[in-house]
Design an enzyme around this catalytic site. Sequence first.
Site, PDB file in Angstrom:
ATOM      1  N   HIS A   1       0.898  -1.132   0.105  1.00  0.00           N
ATOM      2  CA  HIS A   1       0.125   0.048   0.044  1.00  0.00           C
ATOM      3  C   HIS A   1       0.931   1.304  -0.080  1.00  0.00           C
ATOM      4  O   HIS A   1       2.062   1.110   0.738  1.00  0.00           O
ATOM      5  CB  HIS A   1      -0.937   0.014   1.224  1.00  0.00           C
TER       6      HIS A   1
ATOM      7  N   GLU B   1      -4.253   2.168  -7.078  1.00  0.00           N
ATOM      8  CA  GLU B   1      -4.629   3.299  -6.046  1.00  0.00           C
ATOM      9  C   GLU B   1      -3.566   4.387  -6.231  1.00  0.00           C
ATOM     10  O   GLU B   1      -2.557   4.560  -5.837  1.00  0.00           O
ATOM     11  CB  GLU B   1      -4.489   2.952  -4.563  1.00  0.00           C
TER      12      GLU B   1
HETATM   13  P1  13P Z   1      -9.988   6.091   0.783  1.00  0.00           P
HETATM   14  O1  13P Z   1     -11.047   5.200   0.044  1.00  0.00           O
HETATM   15  O2  13P Z   1     -10.162   6.588   1.839  1.00  0.00           O
HETATM   16  O3  13P Z   1      -9.642   7.086  -0.438  1.00  0.00           O
HETATM   17  O4  13P Z   1      -8.665   5.032   0.770  1.00  0.00           O
HETATM   18  C1  13P Z   1      -8.284   4.224  -0.297  1.00  0.00           C
HETATM   19  C2  13P Z   1      -7.162   3.080   0.163  1.00  0.00           C
HETATM   20  O5  13P Z   1      -6.120   3.955   0.524  1.00  0.00           O
HETATM   21  C3  13P Z   1      -7.692   1.853   0.339  1.00  0.00           C
HETATM   22  O6  13P Z   1      -6.603   1.331   0.529  1.00  0.00           O
END
Ligand code: 13P
Length: 244
Positions: A96, A164
């Site tokens: 992440h 992401e």
């Molecule tokens: P948000 O949905 O709060 O933007 O976070 C995304 C995330 O980092 C999930 O791993």
Amino acid sequence: MSQVKLIVSNWKMNLNINQARTLTNKLKKIQIKNNLIKNIICPQFILLPIISNIIKESDILLGAQDCHYKKFGAYTGDTSVELLKEVGCKYVIIGHSERRKEHHETNNIIRQKAQLVISEKLKPIICIGESLKERKNNKYLNILEEQLKVSIPHNLDEIIIAYEPIWSIGTGLVPTEEEIKEIKNFTYDFVFKSKNISKIFFLYGGSVNSENISKIFESSDINGALIGGSSLKFEEINKILTFG
Ligand code: 13P
């Protein structure tokens, strides 16, 4: 909706024991009509045995937010895949952006973690994503290519990759359908060409909520979402899980 969608709740470092219990008990009562939806929740490590106990005999699946890349040993403060497995985890989020940034995790470390997770028969959810600066400089495809090249292992039946963009996490900014599609196609092209992997599950994460979920899914034809903030609010995650 005709293919499996993974809805992955990343609770991050949120919820105390009572709050986590309450939310999980509510999640257990949700009637997910569509059996193509997989509800995966990823709590903090200390919550895992508690949540595992609550979700026994339900369809909810458990995931962890990280693990160490070695099986065991002198790694103070870290958690082994063996223990994650013992408490019932089926998935592990790996790489992440918050771990890449706060814990200086490299693509190389991320691949080693993913390999160990796979060898222990759990499924890694490998995160990739570019910063706002990298997107603005038009460097994002180079960054993503490097992340895919080094952090994704070779020779697998399947892999779960979560895109992401860092600029989208917790900001309310969501890429356009075209932007998500571009990264999905880029990921497919690169991984199929260079990794000998038969199937990719491509997830999107970053400011997903109950209002944008159907648009993200329908227009980009992806395999699921990795959800932070909205996964902590029962009303939101309930709508997301039952949107279809
Ligand atoms: P948000 O949905 O709060 O933007 O976070 C995304 C995330 O980092 C999930 O791993």
